[in-house]
Each structure stands twice: as C-alpha cells, then as structure tokens.
Design a protein around this motif. Sequence first.
Motif, PDB file in Angstrom:
ATOM      1  N   SER A 284       0.870  -1.166   0.000  1.00 37.73           N
ATOM      2  CA  SER A 284       0.000   0.000   0.000  1.00 37.73           C
ATOM      3  C   SER A 284       0.908   1.216   0.000  1.00 37.73           C
ATOM      4  CB  SER A 284      -0.924   0.003   1.222  1.00 37.73           C
ATOM      5  OG  SER A 284      -0.196   0.255   2.409  1.00 37.73           O
TER       6      SER A 284
ATOM      7  N   TYR B 105     -10.225   3.900  11.403  1.00 35.62           N
ATOM      8  CA  TYR B 105      -9.096   3.225  12.036  1.00 35.62           C
ATOM      9  C   TYR B 105      -8.600   4.044  13.223  1.00 35.62           C
ATOM     10  CZ  TYR B 105      -4.901   0.626  12.935  1.00 35.62           C
ATOM     11  OH  TYR B 105      -3.941  -0.135  13.568  1.00 35.62           O
TER      12      TYR B 105
ATOM     13  N   TRP C 104      -2.691   5.873   9.509  1.00 37.86           N
ATOM     14  CA  TRP C 104      -4.076   5.695   9.097  1.00 37.86           C
ATOM     15  C   TRP C 104      -5.065   6.130  10.180  1.00 37.86           C
ATOM     16  CZ3 TRP C 104      -4.185   0.091   6.623  1.00 37.86           C
ATOM     17  CH2 TRP C 104      -3.480   0.112   5.417  1.00 37.86           C
TER      18      TRP C 104
ATOM     19  N   GLN D   6      -8.721   7.780   9.759  1.00 40.36           N
ATOM     20  CA  GLN D   6      -9.134   7.654   8.364  1.00 40.36           C
ATOM     21  C   GLN D   6     -10.149   6.526   8.210  1.00 40.36           C
ATOM     22  OE1 GLN D   6      -5.798   7.513   5.677  1.00 40.36           O
ATOM     23  NE2 GLN D   6      -4.922   9.409   6.479  1.00 40.36           N
TER      24      GLN D   6
ATOM     25  N   LEU E  57     -11.582   3.265   6.228  1.00 38.47           N
ATOM     26  CA  LEU E  57     -11.287   2.149   5.343  1.00 38.47           C
ATOM     27  C   LEU E  57     -12.618   1.542   4.933  1.00 38.47           C
ATOM     28  CD1 LEU E  57      -8.291   0.421   7.173  1.00 38.47           C
ATOM     29  CD2 LEU E  57      -8.207   2.106   5.326  1.00 38.47           C
TER      30      LEU E  57
ATOM     31  N   SER F  99     -10.757   0.934  -0.049  1.00 43.33           N
ATOM     32  CA  SER F  99     -10.523   2.357  -0.307  1.00 43.33           C
ATOM     33  C   SER F  99     -10.153   3.037   1.007  1.00 43.33           C
ATOM     34  CB  SER F  99     -11.780   2.996  -0.895  1.00 43.33           C
ATOM     35  OG  SER F  99     -11.645   4.406  -0.992  1.00 43.33           O
ATOM     36  N   ARG F 100      -9.057   3.793   0.993  1.00 43.79           N
ATOM     37  CA  ARG F 100      -8.637   4.548   2.181  1.00 43.79           C
ATOM     38  C   ARG F 100      -8.965   6.021   1.963  1.00 43.79           C
ATOM     39  NH1 ARG F 100      -3.876   7.261   3.770  1.00 43.79           N
ATOM     40  NH2 ARG F 100      -2.735   6.485   1.941  1.00 43.79           N
TER      41      ARG F 100
ATOM     42  N   GLU G 139      -9.166   9.917   3.586  1.00 48.39           N
ATOM     43  CA  GLU G 139      -8.726  10.846   4.619  1.00 48.39           C
ATOM     44  C   GLU G 139      -9.897  11.755   4.985  1.00 48.39           C
ATOM     45  OE1 GLU G 139      -4.821  13.485   5.586  1.00 48.39           O
ATOM     46  OE2 GLU G 139      -5.666  13.707   3.575  1.00 48.39           O
TER      47      GLU G 139
ATOM     48  N   GLU H 130     -10.237  10.592  -1.194  1.00 50.37           N
ATOM     49  CA  GLU H 130      -9.659   9.258  -1.326  1.00 50.37           C
ATOM     50  C   GLU H 130      -8.153   9.368  -1.497  1.00 50.37           C
ATOM     51  OE1 GLU H 130     -11.297   5.336  -3.332  1.00 50.37           O
ATOM     52  OE2 GLU H 130     -10.402   6.636  -4.861  1.00 50.37           O
TER      53      GLU H 130
ATOM     54  N   ARG I  30      -6.370   3.192  -3.262  1.00 50.40           N
ATOM     55  CA  ARG I  30      -7.109   1.945  -3.338  1.00 50.40           C
ATOM     56  C   ARG I  30      -6.076   0.823  -3.325  1.00 50.40           C
ATOM     57  NH1 ARG I  30     -11.853   3.003  -7.904  1.00 50.40           N
ATOM     58  NH2 ARG I  30     -12.610   4.977  -7.024  1.00 50.40           N
TER      59      ARG I  30
END
Length: 378
Positions: free
Chosen positions: A27, A297, A305, A308, A310, A320-321, A323, A335, A338
């Motif tokens: 990632s 998270y 993370w 943020q 998830l 998809s992460r 912020e 975003e 991914r």
Amino acid sequence: MHYPGLLVLCLSLVLVSPVLQARVLESDLYPLQVEQLTDGLENPWSLVFLPEGEVLITERPGRLRRLIDGQLMPQPVSGLPPVHPTGQGGLLDLALHPDFEQNRWLYFSYVDRNREGYTTRVARGVYRSGRLSAVEVIFTAEPRSSGGRHFGSRLVFDHEGYLYITIGDRGEMQRAQDPADHAGSVIRLHADGRIPDTNPGVLKSGWRPEIYAIGTRNAQGMALHPETGEVWLQEHGPRGGDEVNRIQAGLNYGWPEVTHGRNYTGTSITPHQHLPGMESPLWHWTPSIAPSGMMFYTGELFPAWQGQLLVGALAGRLISRLEVSGSGDDWQVAEQERFFQVMNVRVRDVRQAPDGSIWVLTDDRNGQLLRLSPADRL
C-alpha cells in the motif's frame, strides 16, 4: 520407527499454518502482511470480537459461526430465530451492547418472511458459550415487500447507548423519500427497542417514530467518528453514486431525487446532483465500487491511518482509504488510495481487531477471514 522430532516439527507446522499462508502486498504507506485465518465460510457478512477473545461471524444463509483460538468451530451458535435468506438478504450484521461484559446482549439483523413478504428485522439475545437465549425482536421494518434486494443492514451503538440501524430501499427507490415508510432510512432506538422521545420521527408529522434520517439507498457500512462520536455511513449506489455521509437528525440524504449515479441500464435516474433541502455526500465513488463494510481506524499498528476511513468494496474488489478532516459542520473527505486489488476477492466487511490489526471478510461461497498487519512483523 518412532521419530519424536519429526512429530514435533509437524505439530509446529500445523500451529503456525496461518503464517505460512501469509503473503505481502503493497500500500502507499505500509507493506501489508495478509494472513488467512480461516476459510469455509458461506457468504460471511459481519463479525464481532468478544471480550474473552472469541469471534462471532454471520453467514448469510442463516448461521452464526464461532472462531475460538484461531479455529472455526464446526457447530454454529444455537438459539437464532428462523432466518429466511433471499437474494442479498439473510443473516446480516452483529453488534455488542455497550455493556456486553455485564449483560451479554448480542444484537443481530436478519431477513424475516411472512405472508406479506420479506423485511429486515433486528433482534437481541443473551450469548453464552455458543448459545443464544432470551431472544427478542426489537425492530421490524414496515411495510414488507417481495423481492430480495436492498435490506441494509448495519448496526452501530453510539456513545450515548442509542442503536442505529440502516434499512435499504428494497429496490423500490421512491420509498426512500416517504417518511411513513421505514425503507431507505436510518433508524434510532434505545437498546431495548424503545423509541427515543427526541427522534425526528416522533417530532415530525407523518414520520414513523423510529426514523432518524431518510433518503438513503442501501447503506452497507456504518461507523462512529472516533473524535465526535457521530454516525457516518456509506451508501451503496446504483451505476455510480456510492456515497459517504455524516448522519444528522431529521435530514434527507436525497435518494433518488439527487444522485451522481445512473440506472444499471445507463439511463438517467434524475437530472439533479444537488437540491435545496437535501444533503450532498461528503464523498462519492463514480463509477461505483459497490462499497460494503467500513470503519474508522484508531489502532497503533498503522499510525498514519488513524482517523481515516477504510471501506471495503464488492464489485471493486478493493479497500478504499479515505482521509477525513474538519470539525463542526465543515468536513472534507478525499480518497488517498485503493489497495488490496491483487487479492481479487469481494470484500464484504472490514473490522479493527483489539490488537489494531484489520480483519477482512470475503463474500464467497467459500468465504475467507483475512488479517492485515504490518509486513515488518513477519
């Protein structure tokens, strides 16, 4: 001939087999170790971590499974009411009462059927050692309908002890704009199923009293913001228009009067992406990724993370992460990346474990439970 050393070696291999199945994927911020904790789950939908270390997992066909010390128990939990799986529905989400250690109340959502059709129900029972007792239904979405689409249904307790429930529009989109219909809404209840006096549905004429907000399509992910304690959800859109929203009392989130999505045939649902009196999403995925479970998270294993979102994806086969930044009524979502596509699995749910690792359920007839942790911990 007897080989005690070989026996010890074989036992060791069995005990560490999840690590032997581990792989590393990349990632943007972390190399990730992915371990298979178990497979053999039939379309798993949700999981919860019990204080004593046991993990409970729902299977959509109607079974509640137990994972104890890394082993999937062959016998499911007993005491569930009848579940009527159809289409996208069956045994769905799980939540623990905020005082679970004292009262052992386990909450679950599922599909129920009678002569009037199918609907989403929420019940609770006292859970101990593989058995539910004192099971009682605390909510039934009305009216019922035919068909097997858009049941929702996520469950979240907020810091004040209110239970939030997402109900899908059941594939009949205009129902989401009718406050006298539970379909396409967010429900808020006391833990025992009583209706809070401050619910918008109590205060507004023509609203069902359980309703907290309207205008949602099929929210399959919901979580509390770690700082504000507010409820956020993601909404599974049609062909585009998957949304992330911050849920507030009495607001209308627009479906289907406003959306960034289109019908699956490609035709227009509405010319409007914004309208007065309807909330615009903080984020949308267009084209659709078909989002599923989501979480904020807060753990220590992935410090960059923290705070943020998830979000798992079914059609997108990814995580998809996002912020999240802001305060008060001013929030921004963007975003950041991914990842997880290399696994090529439909991601049904993502959950943070007590140790800060991230557990992932895959939606398959032979579904898996996977664990993500930093690869440098190998």
